[in-house]
Design a protein around this motif. Structure first.
Motif, mmCIF file in Angstrom:
data_model
loop_
_atom_site.group_PDB
_atom_site.id
_atom_site.type_symbol
_atom_site.label_atom_id
_atom_site.label_comp_id
_atom_site.label_asym_id
_atom_site.label_seq_id
_atom_site.Cartn_x
_atom_site.Cartn_y
_atom_site.Cartn_z
ATOM 1 N N LEU A 1 0.807 -1.217 0.000
ATOM 2 C CA LEU A 1 0.000 0.000 0.000
ATOM 3 C C LEU A 1 0.849 1.280 0.000
ATOM 4 C CD1 LEU A 1 -2.785 -1.052 2.529
ATOM 5 C CD2 LEU A 1 -2.967 -0.884 0.028
ATOM 6 N N LEU A 2 2.118 1.155 0.308
ATOM 7 C CA LEU A 2 3.006 2.309 0.353
ATOM 8 C C LEU A 2 3.069 2.970 -1.021
ATOM 9 C CD1 LEU A 2 5.121 3.973 1.971
ATOM 10 C CD2 LEU A 2 6.826 2.340 1.133
ATOM 11 N N ASN A 3 2.713 4.234 -1.073
ATOM 12 C CA ASN A 3 2.661 4.953 -2.340
ATOM 13 C C ASN A 3 3.855 5.899 -2.446
ATOM 14 O OD1 ASN A 3 2.089 6.460 -4.598
ATOM 15 N ND2 ASN A 3 -0.017 6.888 -4.029
ATOM 16 N N LEU A 4 4.730 5.623 -3.386
ATOM 17 C CA LEU A 4 5.896 6.469 -3.624
ATOM 18 C C LEU A 4 5.753 7.253 -4.922
ATOM 19 C CD1 LEU A 4 8.659 3.888 -2.615
ATOM 20 C CD2 LEU A 4 7.723 5.737 -1.217
ATOM 21 N N GLN A 5 4.586 7.174 -5.544
ATOM 22 C CA GLN A 5 4.367 7.848 -6.826
ATOM 23 C C GLN A 5 4.457 9.357 -6.697
ATOM 24 O OE1 GLN A 5 0.677 6.237 -8.245
ATOM 25 N NE2 GLN A 5 1.645 4.352 -8.963
ATOM 26 N N GLY A 6 4.107 9.906 -5.550
ATOM 27 C CA GLY A 6 4.230 11.340 -5.326
ATOM 28 C C GLY A 6 5.666 11.809 -5.406
#
Length: 144
Positions: A23-28
């Motif tokens: 679930l960790l979102n690094l797209q930002g």
């Protein structure tokens, strides 16, 4: 970002850790991720659980924690490699800050510490030991 998760008999905590990492979102930060579980010879079902997750690459290693870290780094495809334990002691969301230090500030390496950033040590220790008080009490008995 390649997230290497060394595992040895952590079937009770591994499902939560893998879900949180997934679930960790690094797209930002303009980054993608891969999750690499390196099993060190688990006999409790950890390896089978890791293999059941389609978003996880599984590597087997028999040489201890150091060998597991090296094995994970050897197959990592990311420009940034992060090591994350499978015992559910850390919050996966904290990886975003660590990765940011490397990606945006051109740091070569970042080390995390259990003892530096902890706003409530008592609560953190209770969480780690999950209500079992005996392991973190140390009794010293001396006779006169």
């Amino acid at each position: 970002v390649s997230i290497v998760v060394p595992v040895l008999n952590e079937v009770t905590t591994l499902p939560h850790v893998l879900t949180q990492l997934h679930l960790l979102n690094l797209q930002g930060q303009g980054l993608g991720k891969e999750i690499i579980v390196v099993d060190g010879g688990s006999t409790d079902g950890s390896l089978e659980h890791a293999r059941s997750r389609s978003f996880v690459q599984v590597v087997e290693s028999k040489g201890g924690r150091g060998a597991a870290l090296r094995a994970g780094a050897a197959v990592a495809k990311g420009d940034i490699v992060a090591f994350f334990p499978s015992d559910d002691e850390y919050d996966a969301a904290d990886l975003a800050s660590v990765v940011d230090l490397i990606a945006k500030r051109n740091s070569s390496v970042v080390f995390g510490s259990r003892s530096i950033k902890c706003l409530d040590l008592n609560e953190r220790i209770r969480g780690i030991y999950r209500g079992k008080t005996l392991p973190y009490f140390c009794l010293l008995y001396t006779s006169d």
